[in-house]
Design an enzyme around this catalytic site. Sequence first.
Site, PDB file in Angstrom:
ATOM      1  N   ARG A   1       0.843  -1.211   0.000  1.00 29.25           N
ATOM      2  CA  ARG A   1       0.000   0.000   0.000  1.00 29.25           C
ATOM      3  C   ARG A   1       0.873   1.252   0.000  1.00 29.25           C
ATOM      4  O   ARG A   1       0.582   2.241  -0.648  1.00 29.25           O
ATOM      5  CB  ARG A   1      -0.963   0.018   1.190  1.00 29.25           C
ATOM      6  CG  ARG A   1      -1.712   1.360   1.301  1.00 29.25           C
ATOM      7  CD  ARG A   1      -2.964   1.322   2.177  1.00 29.25           C
ATOM      8  NE  ARG A   1      -2.815   0.541   3.382  1.00 29.25           N
ATOM      9  CZ  ARG A   1      -2.077   0.918   4.458  1.00 29.25           C
ATOM     10  NH1 ARG A   1      -1.456   2.080   4.464  1.00 29.25           N
ATOM     11  NH2 ARG A   1      -1.998   0.142   5.503  1.00 29.25           N
TER      12      ARG A   1
ATOM     13  N   TYR B   1     -16.400  16.054 -15.937  1.00 25.56           N
ATOM     14  CA  TYR B   1     -16.796  14.645 -16.011  1.00 25.56           C
ATOM     15  C   TYR B   1     -17.872  14.350 -14.950  1.00 25.56           C
ATOM     16  O   TYR B   1     -17.772  14.816 -13.814  1.00 25.56           O
ATOM     17  CB  TYR B   1     -15.554  13.771 -15.781  1.00 25.56           C
ATOM     18  CG  TYR B   1     -15.847  12.303 -15.704  1.00 25.56           C
ATOM     19  CD1 TYR B   1     -16.189  11.570 -16.833  1.00 25.56           C
ATOM     20  CD2 TYR B   1     -15.782  11.630 -14.493  1.00 25.56           C
ATOM     21  CE1 TYR B   1     -16.465  10.222 -16.754  1.00 25.56           C
ATOM     22  CE2 TYR B   1     -16.057  10.267 -14.407  1.00 25.56           C
ATOM     23  CZ  TYR B   1     -16.405   9.579 -15.540  1.00 25.56           C
ATOM     24  OH  TYR B   1     -16.679   8.237 -15.461  1.00 25.56           O
TER      25      TYR B   1
ATOM     26  N   ASP C   1      -7.976  17.748 -15.313  1.00 25.96           N
ATOM     27  CA  ASP C   1      -8.233  16.391 -15.794  1.00 25.96           C
ATOM     28  C   ASP C   1      -7.767  16.325 -17.248  1.00 25.96           C
ATOM     29  O   ASP C   1      -8.367  16.939 -18.127  1.00 25.96           O
ATOM     30  CB  ASP C   1      -9.743  16.097 -15.658  1.00 25.96           C
ATOM     31  CG  ASP C   1     -10.096  14.663 -16.040  1.00 25.96           C
ATOM     32  OD1 ASP C   1      -9.373  14.053 -16.855  1.00 25.96           O
ATOM     33  OD2 ASP C   1     -11.131  14.162 -15.537  1.00 25.96           O
TER      34      ASP C   1
ATOM     35  N   LYS D   1      -8.623   5.261 -19.954  1.00 27.04           N
ATOM     36  CA  LYS D   1      -8.940   5.686 -21.316  1.00 27.04           C
ATOM     37  C   LYS D   1      -7.706   5.557 -22.227  1.00 27.04           C
ATOM     38  O   LYS D   1      -7.198   4.473 -22.370  1.00 27.04           O
ATOM     39  CB  LYS D   1      -9.513   7.110 -21.276  1.00 27.04           C
ATOM     40  CG  LYS D   1     -10.568   7.327 -20.181  1.00 27.04           C
ATOM     41  CD  LYS D   1     -11.841   6.519 -20.404  1.00 27.04           C
ATOM     42  CE  LYS D   1     -12.729   6.431 -19.171  1.00 27.04           C
ATOM     43  NZ  LYS D   1     -13.106   7.725 -18.592  1.00 27.04           N
TER      44      LYS D   1
END
Length: 391
Positions: free
Chosen positions: A58, A110, A182, A207
């Site tokens: 982690r 978004y 973004d 994407k």
Amino acid sequence: MGNNSNSNREQDYSFGTKLLHFGGEIDKVTGASSVPIYQASTFHHFDIDHPPAFDYTRSGNPTREALEEQIALLEGGKRGLAFASGMAAISSAFMILSTGDHVICTEDVYGGTYRFLSTILNRMGIATTFVDMTNLDEVESALQPSTKAVFMETPSNPTLRITDVPAVAAWAKEQGLITMLDNSFMTPYYQRPIEHGVDIVLHSATKFLSGHSDVLAGLAVMANEELGNRMKAIQNGMGNVLGMMDSWLLMRGMKTLKARMDGHEQSAHVLADWLSQRSDIAAVYYPGLPDHPGRQIHERQSQGYGAIVSFDVGSGERAKKLLNAVRVPLVAVSLGAVESILSYPAMMSHAAMPREVRSARGITDGLLRFSVGLEDVSDIIADLDQALKQI
Ligand SMILES: *Cc1c(COP(=O)(O)O)cnc(C)c1O
């Protein structure tokens, strides 16, 4: 370890070379030609007084770190971090803020970011004003004494509206605000916001960066060490890291980013031109079209127009018929893959938005969003042509 240490050699390469030679691409121990997948949650302490460089996945993992160094290099930032999804990266960036802070965000953001800000972050006492970010006056008049951050997305989804990144970033800097952007639609191949003064660049790497519709991932790149350390602490605290297998798949996809984007864009241009000449198409949105609003601003801050072409077939009835008549593209949510993806914003990404609000932003019932894939463009066009003849 733990911080992005690309050597000068990699910094000097041009973008396409950086995709393949970013410092971590060869395993230092065996010389293996790809980054090993360290599928381990923890690391042995050989000497308790000298803990290992990585101690728990982690907090850090060599496979994930190779990806994080690569994205930092590509965006020209000081620190990269890989998250379990684009939304994990975006929501973590907002965790920099505290109760009572205020955010200025583009209204064209978004849908997932909009939902996070308006239904989760606001419960934490962090309010957002959504503005038309193409209008600098509107951005400036949203400023409050408690404003701490500005969030941009350009070109926006799905109508490809353009924000003047250097102008917003310069104003925000004067006001002492953190800027976030973004960059999922452009990728660092076409747009590197840190070069224009942005502090934190965010990606849905699901994407174009991964590019094959088979990985969910998010990335954040911080322009300076201080923000890098704060984000690292947030990520370690929240635990929303990217797994090793997905880190490796994403790196594999990124090797071909330039080749894919070049191919996508070439076809997107052809498709946008073809759609613009048709009398049965009410509107075409593509930043590469000569009359696209904001095209000149986009050209100042980007090196390409991308692969997303949105177009309006005039009515919801026609849009639905077209979606049922096409054979080449996937009819789906998402974008940025080797295969073409045709989305219907009114019923998919923007379904939660009231119809009037949608329409006012050009997101009519007839609007479709085409993520142009790497099929031969002649087949994409022939398919759309046969589908348009049926509706
Ligand atoms: C898909 C997308 C996101 C969200 O990313 P996930 O990986 O699905 O969490 C954020 N911003 C943009 C522009 C997107 O297209």
